[in-house]
Design an enzyme around this catalytic site. Structure first.
Site, PDB file in Angstrom:
ATOM      1  N   ASP A   8     111.491 101.890 100.091  1.00 17.88           N
ATOM      2  CA  ASP A   8     112.770 102.524  99.733  1.00 17.88           C
ATOM      3  C   ASP A   8     112.583 104.023  99.511  1.00 17.88           C
ATOM      4  O   ASP A   8     111.522 104.467  99.075  1.00 17.88           O
ATOM      5  CB  ASP A   8     113.327 101.845  98.468  1.00 17.88           C
ATOM      6  CG  ASP A   8     114.795 102.146  98.256  1.00 17.88           C
ATOM      7  OD1 ASP A   8     115.483 102.539  99.226  1.00 17.88           O
ATOM      8  OD2 ASP A   8     115.261 102.006  97.109  1.00 17.88           O
ATOM      9  N   ASN A  36     113.848 106.515 101.909  1.00 14.09           N
ATOM     10  CA  ASN A  36     113.877 107.341 103.127  1.00 14.09           C
ATOM     11  C   ASN A  36     115.042 108.326 103.123  1.00 14.09           C
ATOM     12  O   ASN A  36     114.889 109.495 103.508  1.00 14.09           O
ATOM     13  CB  ASN A  36     114.031 106.462 104.379  1.00 14.09           C
ATOM     14  CG  ASN A  36     112.833 105.586 104.637  1.00 14.09           C
ATOM     15  OD1 ASN A  36     111.788 105.777 104.030  1.00 14.09           O
ATOM     16  ND2 ASN A  36     112.983 104.631 105.543  1.00 14.09           N
ATOM     17  N   ARG A  83     116.773 109.573 100.562  1.00 14.11           N
ATOM     18  CA  ARG A  83     116.615 110.648  99.563  1.00 14.11           C
ATOM     19  C   ARG A  83     115.545 111.649  99.991  1.00 14.11           C
ATOM     20  O   ARG A  83     115.660 112.842  99.755  1.00 14.11           O
ATOM     21  CB  ARG A  83     116.283 110.042  98.190  1.00 14.11           C
ATOM     22  CG  ARG A  83     117.512 109.495  97.476  1.00 14.11           C
ATOM     23  CD  ARG A  83     117.145 108.562  96.372  1.00 14.11           C
ATOM     24  NE  ARG A  83     116.755 107.258  96.889  1.00 14.11           N
ATOM     25  CZ  ARG A  83     116.069 106.360  96.197  1.00 14.11           C
ATOM     26  NH1 ARG A  83     115.666 106.642  94.980  1.00 14.11           N
ATOM     27  NH2 ARG A  83     115.780 105.199  96.731  1.00 14.11           N
ATOM     28  N   ASN A  94     121.802  95.761 104.175  1.00 15.67           N
ATOM     29  CA  ASN A  94     121.765  97.039 104.912  1.00 15.67           C
ATOM     30  C   ASN A  94     122.623  96.990 106.174  1.00 15.67           C
ATOM     31  O   ASN A  94     123.020  98.029 106.708  1.00 15.67           O
ATOM     32  CB  ASN A  94     120.334  97.419 105.320  1.00 15.67           C
ATOM     33  CG  ASN A  94     119.411  97.749 104.175  1.00 15.67           C
ATOM     34  OD1 ASN A  94     118.205  97.546 104.268  1.00 15.67           O
ATOM     35  ND2 ASN A  94     119.943  98.286 103.083  1.00 15.67           N
ATOM     36  N   ARG A 136     114.143  96.991  91.100  1.00 12.91           N
ATOM     37  CA  ARG A 136     114.775  95.719  91.470  1.00 12.91           C
ATOM     38  C   ARG A 136     114.173  95.192  92.763  1.00 12.91           C
ATOM     39  O   ARG A 136     113.463  95.919  93.475  1.00 12.91           O
ATOM     40  CB  ARG A 136     116.294  95.873  91.605  1.00 12.91           C
ATOM     41  CG  ARG A 136     116.728  97.003  92.551  1.00 12.91           C
ATOM     42  CD  ARG A 136     118.273  97.080  92.669  1.00 12.91           C
ATOM     43  NE  ARG A 136     118.687  98.248  93.432  1.00 12.91           N
ATOM     44  CZ  ARG A 136     119.150  99.380  92.887  1.00 12.91           C
ATOM     45  NH1 ARG A 136     119.252  99.498  91.583  1.00 12.91           N
ATOM     46  NH2 ARG A 136     119.497 100.389  93.667  1.00 12.91           N
TER      47      ARG A 136
END
Ligand code: IPE
Ligand code: IPE
Ligand code: MG
Length: 231
Positions: free
Chosen positions: A18, A20, A22, A66, A185
């Site tokens: 997780d 990518n 940002r 997604n 999470r």
């Protein structure tokens, strides 16, 4: 580290890749640039995992959730997946690895699905190192599907029959689950298989998650005491 602590090397590491988007935003780049950088890092980490003596590396590349992202982002991801598979699957296999894909590929466009299925068909079924890519993957969907598959075979639903009918049938449960990008999470990833996994969360955005970051996660794993409910 791999040599001196072989027994403490997790057999199966799974990564929620997780951050990518940002990573790209910080650089004033389009999100697609973050996905591109992430895909390159994913390839690098698979090499590092193999060197460390990890036997299974599972990467969460695309969740069922997604699939509700904007079409242009998904199209970019699909072309990246096609490029990645065409370019790297044979390299991986030549290097002695096996490739598995987990997820509901029927949710993907046909051209993407074909490229993935062709890649998997070229892979040996077993190898010292197995690279598992989770695409159009959702853990709840997987569990419901496994119940249906076991029932259709006339099997009673037990922990064993359910495990065997998951997409991950035959793959040992993950020992270590890493999530990059700062969120705490699981986002519908390996919920059944994670029952006794060690969890490791890193604030590093996935394209910046270096080989050393993986080494650190494995070192931290090696210091944990796994009790599996015992004293
Ligand atoms: C993870 O990065 C890759 C996929 C989910 C495809 P994100 O795209 O979720 O990146 P962030 O979380 O927006 O930074
Ligand atoms: C999880 O990341 C899915 C993948 C890394 C493929 P997300 O960015 O989709 O997760 P949430 O939405 O923040 O939970
Ligand atoms: Mg994200």
């Amino acid at each position: 580290m791999a040599d001196s602590q072989t027994s403490r090397i997790p057999r199966h590491v799974a990564i929620i890749m997780d951050g990518n988007g940002r990573w790209a935003k910080k650089r004033l780049l389009p999100r697609s640039a973050g996905h591109n950088a992430g895909m390159n890092r994913m390839i690098g980490l698979s090499e590092r995992a193999k060197q460390l003596g990890i036997h299974y590396l599972t990467v969460y590349a695309l969740s069922t959730e997604n699939l509700a992202r904007p079409k242009d982002e998904l199209d970019g991801l699909y072309s990246l997946i096609k490029k990645y598979f065409l370019k790297n699957v044979d390299k991986l296999i030549k290097g002695g690895a096996a490739l598995r894909v987990i997820g509901d590929l029927s949710l993907l466009p046909e051209d993407v699905r074909t490229v993935i299925e062709d890649g998997v068909a070229r892979s040996p079924e077993e190898a010292e190192f197995t690279f598992v890519i989770a695409l159009a993957y959702g853990s709840r969907r997987e569990i419901v599907g496994a119940c249906g598959a076991a029932a259709a075979k006339g099997l009673a639903i037990t922990e064993e029959t359910l495990s065997a009918n998951l997409y991950t049938g035959g793959i040992p449960d993950p020992d270590l689950i890493i999530r990059t990008g700062g969120e705490l999470r699981l986002s519908n990833f390996l919920l059944w298989q994670a029952a006794y996994a060690e969890l490791y969360f890193s604030d590093v955005l996935f394209p910046d998650f270096s080989d050393e970051c993986l080494d650190d996660a494995v070192a931290e794993f090696s210091r944990r005491t796994r009790r599996f409910g015992k004293v």
